[in-house]
Scaffold this motif. Structure first.
Motif, PDB file in Angstrom:
ATOM      1  N   VAL A   1     -10.738  29.226  22.391  1.00 54.12           N
ATOM      2  CA  VAL A   1     -11.272  30.580  22.363  1.00 54.12           C
ATOM      3  C   VAL A   1     -11.661  30.982  23.786  1.00 54.12           C
ATOM      4  CG1 VAL A   1     -13.107  32.075  21.481  1.00 54.12           C
ATOM      5  CG2 VAL A   1     -12.100  30.320  20.004  1.00 54.12           C
ATOM      6  N   GLY A   2     -11.227  32.166  24.196  1.00 57.45           N
ATOM      7  CA  GLY A   2     -11.533  32.639  25.537  1.00 57.45           C
ATOM      8  C   GLY A   2     -10.354  32.475  26.477  1.00 57.45           C
ATOM      9  N   ALA A   3     -10.654  32.200  27.752  1.00 58.33           N
ATOM     10  CA  ALA A   3      -9.617  32.166  28.794  1.00 58.33           C
ATOM     11  C   ALA A   3      -8.888  30.828  28.809  1.00 58.33           C
ATOM     12  CB  ALA A   3     -10.237  32.439  30.158  1.00 58.33           C
TER      13      ALA A   3
ATOM     14  N   SER B   1      -4.988  37.382  17.728  1.00 62.21           N
ATOM     15  CA  SER B   1      -4.489  38.139  18.875  1.00 62.21           C
ATOM     16  C   SER B   1      -4.608  37.309  20.141  1.00 62.21           C
ATOM     17  CB  SER B   1      -5.282  39.443  19.054  1.00 62.21           C
ATOM     18  OG  SER B   1      -5.082  40.305  17.959  1.00 62.21           O
ATOM     19  N   PHE B   2      -3.612  37.452  20.983  1.00 64.52           N
ATOM     20  CA  PHE B   2      -3.621  36.838  22.309  1.00 64.52           C
ATOM     21  C   PHE B   2      -3.488  37.961  23.331  1.00 64.52           C
ATOM     22  CE2 PHE B   2      -1.117  34.215  19.386  1.00 64.52           C
ATOM     23  CZ  PHE B   2      -1.913  33.087  19.311  1.00 64.52           C
ATOM     24  N   PHE B   3      -4.170  37.822  24.416  1.00 64.37           N
ATOM     25  CA  PHE B   3      -4.026  38.795  25.500  1.00 64.37           C
ATOM     26  C   PHE B   3      -3.451  38.055  26.702  1.00 64.37           C
ATOM     27  CE2 PHE B   3      -5.102  43.135  26.538  1.00 64.37           C
ATOM     28  CZ  PHE B   3      -4.966  43.157  27.915  1.00 64.37           C
ATOM     29  N   ILE B   4      -2.167  38.315  27.015  1.00 65.42           N
ATOM     30  CA  ILE B   4      -1.535  37.667  28.162  1.00 65.42           C
ATOM     31  C   ILE B   4      -1.889  38.471  29.410  1.00 65.42           C
ATOM     32  CG2 ILE B   4       0.616  36.873  29.201  1.00 65.42           C
ATOM     33  CD1 ILE B   4       1.811  36.607  26.504  1.00 65.42           C
ATOM     34  N   LYS B   5      -2.766  37.923  30.221  1.00 65.25           N
ATOM     35  CA  LYS B   5      -3.251  38.634  31.400  1.00 65.25           C
ATOM     36  C   LYS B   5      -2.344  38.417  32.604  1.00 65.25           C
ATOM     37  CE  LYS B   5      -7.490  39.552  31.561  1.00 65.25           C
ATOM     38  NZ  LYS B   5      -8.947  39.592  31.770  1.00 65.25           N
ATOM     39  N   GLU B   6      -1.607  37.313  32.582  1.00 64.52           N
ATOM     40  CA  GLU B   6      -0.700  37.053  33.699  1.00 64.52           C
ATOM     41  C   GLU B   6       0.410  36.139  33.215  1.00 64.52           C
ATOM     42  OE1 GLU B   6      -0.997  34.642  37.842  1.00 64.52           O
ATOM     43  OE2 GLU B   6      -2.436  36.294  37.611  1.00 64.52           O
ATOM     44  N   MET B   7       1.632  36.454  33.634  1.00 64.14           N
ATOM     45  CA  MET B   7       2.783  35.620  33.307  1.00 64.14           C
ATOM     46  C   MET B   7       3.713  35.649  34.509  1.00 64.14           C
ATOM     47  SD  MET B   7       5.386  35.968  30.079  1.00 64.14           S
ATOM     48  CE  MET B   7       6.743  34.841  29.812  1.00 64.14           C
TER      49      MET B   7
ATOM     50  N   SER C   1      -7.589  34.193  24.168  1.00 61.39           N
ATOM     51  CA  SER C   1      -7.334  34.057  22.732  1.00 61.39           C
ATOM     52  C   SER C   1      -8.628  34.282  21.961  1.00 61.39           C
ATOM     53  CB  SER C   1      -6.787  32.662  22.421  1.00 61.39           C
ATOM     54  OG  SER C   1      -6.609  32.491  21.038  1.00 61.39           O
ATOM     55  N   ASP C   2      -8.501  34.876  20.766  1.00 57.98           N
ATOM     56  CA  ASP C   2      -9.709  35.095  19.963  1.00 57.98           C
ATOM     57  C   ASP C   2      -9.952  33.972  18.957  1.00 57.98           C
ATOM     58  OD1 ASP C   2      -7.742  35.601  18.122  1.00 57.98           O
ATOM     59  OD2 ASP C   2      -8.335  37.669  17.701  1.00 57.98           O
ATOM     60  N   VAL C   3      -9.009  33.005  18.888  1.00 59.54           N
ATOM     61  CA  VAL C   3      -9.215  31.838  18.026  1.00 59.54           C
ATOM     62  C   VAL C   3      -8.663  30.605  18.730  1.00 59.54           C
ATOM     63  CG1 VAL C   3      -9.058  33.164  15.879  1.00 59.54           C
ATOM     64  CG2 VAL C   3      -7.001  32.102  16.842  1.00 59.54           C
ATOM     65  N   ALA C   4      -9.074  29.439  18.248  1.00 56.29           N
ATOM     66  CA  ALA C   4      -8.480  28.191  18.721  1.00 56.29           C
ATOM     67  C   ALA C   4      -7.230  27.930  17.894  1.00 56.29           C
ATOM     68  CB  ALA C   4      -9.469  27.042  18.573  1.00 56.29           C
TER      69      ALA C   4
END
Length: 488
Positions: free
Chosen positions: A447-449, A478-484, A420-423
């Motif tokens: 913020v982060g992983a 923006s959120f980056f879903i790296k694994e689901m 995530s780029d924000v909390a």
């Protein structure tokens, strides 16, 4: 020159025994139902069905063999008709039984361990394994014989270039591996011990038993290694790049024919001692291949990459595709079976693990955008003010395939890895096209992983969708879903 007859001698053991015997200057006769050309002056093929006793005994009339290796599979009635004649034709008769003849005793098994056929009154559940029972019955026929020139061989799991086994059966798990498709193993089996041997090493033991009086009227194990299925999986991964999906026993059993006695036996913890055969042959375990070198040699000599699934093997592949979520290329399925294959695959049981690539992503409003990348899915939440309840279609939706609909009362785990780029916070929930919504506790993103494992019990049947909705629409992020993953 000593003369040996191999009946059905082209399998995982016979194919290695033949060249070894020729190297030892034996004359070798082999029965085969298919036409074969001899490649050695001391090798003779008898073309025909060895179960046709009129044909077989006419071919070997007036012959006396130093040993007969009988790899044939008989009904009890067939064996009762032929065993005395076979014993009379040879100095030493090798009967190939099976480790499946043993009763299901956990722990160490010796050649004196009870056989299934002898304890059926106490354990009637063994009747499912007709193969193992028949092998034990035929062993007992030999024991009652007046002639004692027999030797019983009880192989465990034996592999060779034309038969590389894994848990469920022959070849198809390894074929999945070399084609980059996941195969499966029941989770409970990871630390359970199994016994395995390379056919070339078994052939070495068999050749050393020929003519040994201490081997007459005796039974022998031919296993060379004992290791857990997890340890075996590591070796298979090194040799074939085999990737294992650990699944529940229940779902694995639903994917195969559990009435197959071989599979029933695979679920048992067994350790076979081989001291007896080492003592008689003068061999040691140092004379045998370790699993990695044996599998590597067998695989390099095999044609397994060109294997095409058909019949029951294709049915199992379809079910394993559904079980693992890893799909077989239809190019490897015969055209005549492809429609049936896809139908079975679509209607098979719920996959043990569904990864993000297997969800369908639906953006059904203008509060979100989604973009698929190789590394995952990027979700962007707009800053548009929310003018209604946040559950009112302000979500990003991940839709399940119909074969994976959730079942009421079952326990599931939804695992997420998100950058995530924000909390901020968001709420995940499960539903069926907006009906039967089951909300979870809002997740706090830093913020982060971030990593989350959400365990829940499905409240209703046929839940089809996982969704995420923001608890704050006042900022764009923006959120980056790296694994689901969804796990049952």
């Amino acid at each position: 020159m000593k003369k040996i007859l191999l009946m059905g001698g082209t399998g995982a053991m016979g194919m290695y025994l033949t060249p070894l015997l020729l190297d030892k200057n034996y004359e070798v006769w082999i029965t085969s139902r298919s036409q074969r050309d001899s490649y050695h002056q001391n090798l003779k093929y008898l073309i025909g069905n060895a179960k046709n006793t009129n044909w077989l005994f006419s071919e070997v009339e007036n012959e006396k063999f130093d040993a007969i290796f009988d790899f044939m599979m008989y009904s009890n009635q067939e064996f009762e008709k032929v065993y005395q004649k076979l014993l009379s034709l040879t100095t030493q008769y090798f009967y190939f039984s099976s480790y499946r003849a043993y009763a299901h005793e956990d722990g160490i098994l010796t050649e004196d361990t009870a056989l299934k056929v002898d304890v059926l009154d106490k354990y009637p559940e063994y009747r499912v394994d007709r193969y193992g029972i028949n092998k034990g019955f035929q062993e007992n026929i030999l024991r009652k014989s007046e002639l004692k020139n027999w030797t019983i061989i009880r192989p465990a799991m034996t592999y060779g270039k034309n038969r590389i086994q894994w848990f469920a059966g022959d070849n198809f798990d390894v074929v999945r591996a070399v084609r980059g498709v996941l195969t499966a193993l029941p989770r409970s089996m990871w630390n359970i011990e199994n016994n395995i041997a390379y056919g070339r090493d078994v052939a070495l033991m068999l050749e050393r038993l020929i003519g040994k009086k201490r081997a007459f009227a005796q039974a022998f194990h031919t296993t060379t290694e004992t290791m857990s299925w997890g340890q075996m999986a590591d070796v298979y991964n090194q040799v074939f790049d085999m990737k294992i999906d650990l699944v529940s026993d229940e779902e694995y059993i639903e994917s195969i024919d559990y009435q197959d006695g071989r599979i029933v036996d695979r679920f048992r913890r067994k350790k076979f001692l081989n001291e007896k055969i080492l003592s008689v042959t003068g061999l040691s375990n140092d004379d045998f291949h370790d699993l990695k070198s044996g599998l590597t040699e067998a695989f390099q000599a095999s044609n397994i990459k060109n294997f095409q699934f058909n019949g029951n093997a294709a049915v199992y592949q379809a079910k394993f595709d559904a079980l693992t979520g890893s799909l077989t290329d239809l190019a490897f399925i015969p055209e005549t079976m492809r429609i049936q294959f896809e139908s079975i695959r679509k209607n098979a049981l719920f996959r043990e693990k569904i990864t993000m690539e297997q969800f369908r992503i639906r953006v059904i409003n203008d509060y979100w955008s989604a973009k698929q990348f190789e590394e995952g899915v990027k979700l962007t939440r707009t800053s548009r003010p929310c003018d209604g309840p946040i559950m009112d279609n302000r979500w990003i939706n991940f839709e399940l395939d119909p074969t994976d609909y959730l079942k009421k009362g079952k326990i599931y785990t939804l695992s997420l890895k998100i950058d995530s780029d924000v909390a901020t916070t968001f709420t995940p929930f499960v539903h069926h096209y907006g009906i039967g919504i089951q909300r979870f506790t809002p997740l706090q993103l830093k913020v982060g992983a971030n990593q989350f494992d959400i365990e829940f019990v499905a409240a209703t049947d046929n839940l089809t969708d996982f969704s995420l909705t923001a608890t704050d629409f006042t900022i764009q992020t923006s959120f980056f879903i790296k694994e689901m993953q969804l796990k049952k």
